[in-house]
Write an enzyme that holds these catalytic residues in place. Structure first.
Site, PDB file in Angstrom:
ATOM      1  N   SER A  45     -63.113  33.594  -4.609  1.00  0.00           N
ATOM      2  CA  SER A  45     -62.496  34.056  -4.339  1.00  0.00           C
ATOM      3  C   SER A  45     -61.390  33.772  -2.871  1.00  0.00           C
ATOM      4  O   SER A  45     -60.842  32.930  -2.360  1.00  0.00           O
ATOM      5  CB  SER A  45     -62.303  35.779  -3.761  1.00  0.00           C
ATOM      6  OG  SER A  45     -61.101  36.315  -4.461  1.00  0.00           O
ATOM      7  N   ASP A  83     -57.812  36.854 -15.411  1.00  0.00           N
ATOM      8  CA  ASP A  83     -58.041  37.246 -13.891  1.00  0.00           C
ATOM      9  C   ASP A  83     -56.370  38.127 -13.443  1.00  0.00           C
ATOM     10  O   ASP A  83     -55.479  37.164 -13.716  1.00  0.00           O
ATOM     11  CB  ASP A  83     -58.369  36.186 -12.596  1.00  0.00           C
ATOM     12  CG  ASP A  83     -59.095  35.968 -11.628  1.00  0.00           C
ATOM     13  OD1 ASP A  83     -58.119  37.787 -11.247  1.00  0.00           O
ATOM     14  OD2 ASP A  83     -59.469  35.616 -10.543  1.00  0.00           O
ATOM     15  N   HIS A  98     -62.562  38.129 -12.790  1.00  0.00           N
ATOM     16  CA  HIS A  98     -61.897  37.729 -11.798  1.00  0.00           C
ATOM     17  C   HIS A  98     -63.870  37.143 -11.189  1.00  0.00           C
ATOM     18  O   HIS A  98     -63.677  36.436 -10.743  1.00  0.00           O
ATOM     19  CB  HIS A  98     -61.202  38.740 -10.620  1.00  0.00           C
ATOM     20  CG  HIS A  98     -61.501  38.313  -9.106  1.00  0.00           C
ATOM     21  ND1 HIS A  98     -60.554  36.869  -8.928  1.00  0.00           N
ATOM     22  CD2 HIS A  98     -61.996  38.269  -7.684  1.00  0.00           C
ATOM     23  CE1 HIS A  98     -60.445  36.499  -7.597  1.00  0.00           C
ATOM     24  NE2 HIS A  98     -61.641  37.704  -6.868  1.00  0.00           N
TER      25      HIS A  98
END
Length: 366
Positions: free
Chosen positions: A182, A302, A332
């Protein structure tokens, strides 16, 4: 056993139960006090982690079922050049020299001491030396919680810490790979752009190259927030969806995020949000400059970071060695919030790529 003995035994059992209930209530009370403390500064975060450390490792999540026999694990605090105390952790195979060194960059608001503990154990059990840190202001490192005054400065802090480890004679000759999740994916990419020849490859899991459109405030509000950031940079007022809701597909695993006690759970600080947005815009402009071997992994469903930009990174990166893997229906948090079989698959894909690239590096250097 006569009736008198039976009565006495039952009384003792009741007393023991009452005593356990009382002890549990006292413990629960103490834990609530720790959790309800303001986590802006690091002492409160460190107290919370200490109180919950054993509880965290006991939760029923597949990541915590990896055994750690045969691993050397070390935690330390090191003062960086800005005078900040940085929390670091390593997981190294005890019996053999590591095949490679893996340097982890965690996500927004996160720490390397919760879910990553299980991921690191899995990688180390597969023969890799794994190194992680909490960024300044995150997890157990010093600094105002989740405040990023400068994303470039944050990247420099990570480069400084990991350069020290890479210079250690024990690890100096090992191939070294970045592993970013991320926001950590954005940090890993920025590290590579600042040090184009230093890293032997990068694993990017749902990298923050661009936020999904509905995660970003409307343009007029963004402009207002940029103005506020100049005056009140630390304010926690940026509107945001529930990240666990958006990131975790498995509902049972989503509930386990409550145990990540030092994670940042408030609204984003204004300057932090502005810095992250500017970083994604910069990375999107510079995709062609990415030249190192890449493994990009992204969930097709996501709604936090945009999988289409992972596709663009794969297409535009000048790397001759690159691989993109998209996971159908996945959200995600590919390694933490998916059904067990998906998590096993993603870990297997990462380890296969590391094995292939470590071997390639060993063959070329021998």
């Amino acid at each position: 056993m006569n009736s008198v003995d039976q009565v006495k035994k039952e009384e003792r059992e009741r007393e023991r139960e009452m005593s356990m209930k009382y002890a549990g209530a006292v413990l629960e009370n103490e834990l609530h006090k720790v959790l309800n403390a303001k986590m802006d500064q690091v002492p409160a975060r460190r107290r919370a982690r200490e109180a919950f450390k054993d509880i965290q490792l006991g939760i029923d999540h597949i990541l915590f079922k990896t055994r750690c026999d045969g691993l050397k694990m070390k935690e330390s605090y090191e003062v960086n050049s800005r005078g900040l105390e940085i929390f670091c952790k390593s997981w190294i195979p005890a019996a053999a020299r590591p095949k490679a060194a893996v340097f982890y960059c965690h996500g927004y608001g996160d720490t390397c001491t919760f879910f990553f503990e299980g991921i690191a154990r899995k990688l180390a059990s597969s023969g890799y030396g794994v190194f992680a840190m909490d960024y300044p202001g995150f997890g157990l490192s010093e600094g105002l919680h989740c405040h990023i005054p400068s994303f470039d400065g944050l990247v420099d802090d990570v480069i400084e810490q990991y350069s020290k480890i890479k210079e250690n004679p024990e690890f100096h000759s090992l191939p070294s790979f970045l592993f970013g999740q991320s926001m950590g994916g954005a940090i890993a990419l920025k590290m590579h752009l600042k040090q184009p020849k230093v890293w032997d490859g990068a694993i990017l899991v749902a990298p923050m190259c661009k936020f999904a459109d509905d995660m970003v405030p409307p343009k007029f509000l963004t402009q207002i927030l940029i103005g506020i950031a100049n005056v009140f940079p630390k304010l926690k007022i940026v509107p945001q969806k529930d990240l666990a809701e958006a990131a975790f597909r498995d509902l049972k695993k989503k509930e386990m995020t409550a145990y990540n006690v030092v994670a940042y759970k408030d609204k984003p600080r204004v300057l932090t949000a502005v810095q992250m947005l500017k970083t994604t815009q910069e990375i999107e402009r510079r995709l062609e400059e990415v030249s190192l071997p890449l493994l990009i992994l992204h969930g097709e469903a996501d709604t936090v970071t945009d999988p289409s930009v992972s596709k663009a990174l794969y297409e535009k990166a000048s790397s001759s060695d690159k691989k993109l893997k998209l996971y159908k229906d996945a959200y995600h948090s590919l390694l933490e919030g998916e059904p067990d079989e998906m998590i096993i698959q993603v870990l297997s894909d990462i380890i296969s790529w590391l094995d292939e690239h470590s071997l390639k590096h060993s063959s070329s250097s021998s």
